[in-house]
Design a protein around this motif. Structure first.
Motif, PDB file in Angstrom:
ATOM      1  N   SER A 129      -1.936 -15.306  42.713  1.00 32.37           N
ATOM      2  CA  SER A 129      -2.301 -13.970  43.190  1.00 32.37           C
ATOM      3  C   SER A 129      -1.845 -12.870  42.241  1.00 32.37           C
ATOM      4  CB  SER A 129      -1.709 -13.727  44.587  1.00 32.37           C
ATOM      5  OG  SER A 129      -0.300 -13.738  44.522  1.00 32.37           O
ATOM      6  N   GLU A 130      -1.316 -13.248  41.096  1.00 35.32           N
ATOM      7  CA  GLU A 130      -0.854 -12.276  40.103  1.00 35.32           C
ATOM      8  C   GLU A 130      -2.035 -11.569  39.435  1.00 35.32           C
ATOM      9  OE1 GLU A 130       2.555 -12.000  38.535  1.00 35.32           O
ATOM     10  OE2 GLU A 130       3.239 -12.845  40.426  1.00 35.32           O
ATOM     11  N   THR A 132       1.513  -9.831  43.701  1.00 36.08           N
ATOM     12  CA  THR A 132       2.591 -10.807  43.812  1.00 36.08           C
ATOM     13  C   THR A 132       3.085 -10.893  45.252  1.00 36.08           C
ATOM     14  OG1 THR A 132       3.225  -9.983  41.632  1.00 36.08           O
ATOM     15  CG2 THR A 132       4.702 -11.589  42.687  1.00 36.08           C
ATOM     16  N   VAL A 133       3.249 -12.120  45.755  1.00 31.98           N
ATOM     17  CA  VAL A 133       3.683 -12.353  47.123  1.00 31.98           C
ATOM     18  C   VAL A 133       5.156 -12.744  47.122  1.00 31.98           C
ATOM     19  CG1 VAL A 133       3.332 -13.742  49.203  1.00 31.98           C
ATOM     20  CG2 VAL A 133       1.360 -13.074  47.795  1.00 31.98           C
ATOM     21  N   GLN A 190       8.695 -13.606  49.709  1.00 34.69           N
ATOM     22  CA  GLN A 190       9.178 -13.972  51.038  1.00 34.69           C
ATOM     23  C   GLN A 190      10.377 -13.111  51.408  1.00 34.69           C
ATOM     24  OE1 GLN A 190      10.996 -17.981  52.035  1.00 34.69           O
ATOM     25  NE2 GLN A 190       9.045 -18.158  53.140  1.00 34.69           N
ATOM     26  N   GLU A 205       6.034 -12.940  54.748  1.00 35.92           N
ATOM     27  CA  GLU A 205       5.582 -12.666  53.383  1.00 35.92           C
ATOM     28  C   GLU A 205       4.992 -11.266  53.269  1.00 35.92           C
ATOM     29  OE1 GLU A 205       4.233 -17.066  51.791  1.00 35.92           O
ATOM     30  OE2 GLU A 205       2.990 -16.061  53.300  1.00 35.92           O
ATOM     31  N   LEU A 206       5.210 -10.672  52.107  1.00 35.20           N
ATOM     32  CA  LEU A 206       4.589  -9.386  51.795  1.00 35.20           C
ATOM     33  C   LEU A 206       4.081  -9.418  50.363  1.00 35.20           C
ATOM     34  CD1 LEU A 206       6.607  -7.602  49.789  1.00 35.20           C
ATOM     35  CD2 LEU A 206       7.852  -7.244  51.912  1.00 35.20           C
ATOM     36  N   VAL A 207       3.183  -8.492  50.089  1.00 31.44           N
ATOM     37  CA  VAL A 207       2.600  -8.403  48.755  1.00 31.44           C
ATOM     38  C   VAL A 207       2.868  -7.017  48.191  1.00 31.44           C
ATOM     39  CG1 VAL A 207       0.332  -7.645  49.576  1.00 31.44           C
ATOM     40  CG2 VAL A 207       0.498  -8.818  47.379  1.00 31.44           C
ATOM     41  N   ASN A 261       9.572 -10.782  38.342  1.00 28.42           N
ATOM     42  CA  ASN A 261       9.347 -11.474  39.610  1.00 28.42           C
ATOM     43  C   ASN A 261      10.619 -12.136  40.126  1.00 28.42           C
ATOM     44  OD1 ASN A 261       6.664 -10.738  39.753  1.00 28.42           O
ATOM     45  ND2 ASN A 261       5.906 -12.627  38.814  1.00 28.42           N
ATOM     46  N   LYS A 321      12.243 -11.143  43.644  1.00 30.29           N
ATOM     47  CA  LYS A 321      12.313 -12.207  44.642  1.00 30.29           C
ATOM     48  C   LYS A 321      13.699 -12.266  45.273  1.00 30.29           C
ATOM     49  CE  LYS A 321      11.901 -17.243  45.114  1.00 30.29           C
ATOM     50  NZ  LYS A 321      11.593 -18.514  44.405  1.00 30.29           N
ATOM     51  N   ARG A 339      11.065  -8.165  56.750  1.00 29.99           N
ATOM     52  CA  ARG A 339       9.797  -7.625  56.263  1.00 29.99           C
ATOM     53  C   ARG A 339       9.462  -6.249  56.819  1.00 29.99           C
ATOM     54  NH1 ARG A 339       4.177 -10.829  56.996  1.00 29.99           N
ATOM     55  NH2 ARG A 339       4.334 -10.035  59.135  1.00 29.99           N
ATOM     56  N   VAL A 348       1.461  -9.980  54.585  1.00 26.94           N
ATOM     57  CA  VAL A 348       0.434 -11.016  54.465  1.00 26.94           C
ATOM     58  C   VAL A 348       0.072 -11.444  55.888  1.00 26.94           C
ATOM     59  CG1 VAL A 348      -0.144 -13.296  53.581  1.00 26.94           C
ATOM     60  CG2 VAL A 348       1.302 -11.753  52.226  1.00 26.94           C
TER      61      VAL A 348
END
Length: 399
Positions: free
Chosen positions: A231-232, A241-242, A244, A250-252, A293, A297, A305, A322
């Motif tokens: 998803s990059e 980018t996703v 956790q 999950e979020l983007v 990333n 992360k 979230r 997400v």
């Protein structure tokens, strides 16, 4: 609901198309007030998507969830277009039509005498919209999954080092549908100026290629052949980018400029990262993608979230949860896209996602059963008597 003030209330559209691309265009016109008559093949028991069912759907029902995705607001008639009696009925309708939407395999329209040359001779104001797989001169049917592969979408979709992955919707069909809508609207405007109809054609392949956008120009301009990135985004970091969160959700992120990255780092308590020359500009972040990333992360994993999203949104940092499909359809802003038939309770989606100050949502009837409106349309639109309709049914030319 407010009474509809329909843009195309005087427009008659005949849909000789099936599956998704053409029917999506038909529903678009139905939502804007047009009379849309879906002519289905009596020999094959109609649009094939009527039988594309989930395992949980009733086997006896001829309106599948898939069929319902693109057939609201239409009338269905069942004709055998391979016989002269069936074609004569189609001609009676097409002689009064403004637009016809087709998705014949190359050569089939000519065999059935439903090609543009034949129909425009009878009705010079007719606008003929044709969807093909690869163009009218290529004798090959088009299928979305194959076009996703051939146009490069599957190659780009998936995780690095993993296999190519098909998009979870018939993306190429939908892209072609949008191209066909634009073409037909252009043709309608042209007819206002000239008084004449026209032929316009959209191929799934060209619609797909036209939609490669920056992935194509990354190659055409920069000479870089795009590769799978999950998803990059190839040009922006972090974008798509996703991550956790601490509560296993999950979020983007979709950071489009350096200011947004600075705000992101401030919210996460790592403001110094935004000042580091290795990360302070998008160009630097693209070069140090893995490092960026990695520290994001670590920090995002410390936060819940919803709390984090609220902080990011307050700072105008592009980020989102997400969602599952049920969660997405529950979003308040999505409610305008949902439609429900008052009689049957069937639910569905509108094709139109824009607002006009002169246009209100039209009350749409549920997707039709196969041949549900044959009698009504043949009498009221084609001008046949009940006895003539019955004769067609007895001959097997209509149902």
């Amino acid at each position: 609901m407010q009474a509809a003030q329909s843009v195309f209330s005087e427009l008659v559209v005949i849909e000789l198309a099936s599956v998704l691309a053409g029917p999506s265009v038909g529903q678009f016109f139905a939502e804007l007030g047009a009379t849309v008559i879906k002519v289905e093949n009596l020999r094959t028991q109609g649009d094939v998507t009527r039988r594309w069912k989930l395992a949980s759907e009733p086997a006896t029902q001829d309106i599948s969830a898939y069929f319902a995705s693109a057939n609201w607001g239409k009338q269905s008639i069942a004709l055998d277009l391979s016989c002269q009696a069936g074609r004569d009925v189609a001609y009676a309708l097409l002689d009064k039509a403004d637009v016809v939407i087709t998705s014949f395999k190359p050569g089939d329209a000519e065999k059935l005498l439903l090609d543009y040359k034949t129909l425009s001779t009878r009705n010079p104001k007719l606008i003929y919209g044709a969807i093909t797989g690869y163009g009218s001169h290529v004798p090959r049917a088009g299928y979305d999954a194959v076009l996703q592969a051939e146009a490069g979408f599957m190659y780009l979709n998936g995780e690095p080092g993993g296999p190519p992955v098909k998009m979870p919707v018939a993306l190429i069909d939908l892209l072609a549908a949008h191209q066909l809508k634009e073409g037909l609207l252009t043709a309608l405007l042209l007819r206002e100026k000239t008084g004449k109809g026209s032929y316009m054609e959209v191929s799934l392949l060209r619609a797909a290629i036209a939609s490669l956008a920056n992935q194509a120009t990354n190659y055409l301009v920069a000479g870089v052949a795009p590769q799978r990135l999950g998803s990059e985004h190839p040009n922006i970091v972090p974008y798509g980018t996703v991550f956790q969160t601490a509560d296993q959700k999950e979020l983007v992120l979709a950071i489009g400029d350096d200011r947004q990255f600075t705000h992101l780092c401030t919210v996460l308590g790592i403001a110094d990262k935004a000042q580091d020359a290795s990360y302070s500009t998008n160009k630097a972040r693209v070069q140090h993608r893995e490092e960026v990333n990695a520290f994001l992360k670590t920090e995002i994993l410390k936060r819940n979230r919803e709390d984090l999203l609220q902080e990011l949104i307050a700072k105008q940092v592009p980020a989102g949860a997400v969602h599952t499909i049920p969660e997405a359809l529950a979003i308040p802003a999505a409610q305008g896209q949902l439609v429900e038939d008052a009689t049957t309770g069937m639910k569905g989606l509108r094709q139109i996602a824009f607002d006009l100050d002169t246009q209100h949502h039209r009350e749409l009837i549920a997707p039709p059963a196969f041949g549900q409106h044959t009698q009504q349309v043949l009498e009221n639109v084609a001008g046949l008597t009940p006895a003539q309709v019955q004769k067609l049914k007895d001959q097997g030319a209509a149902q």
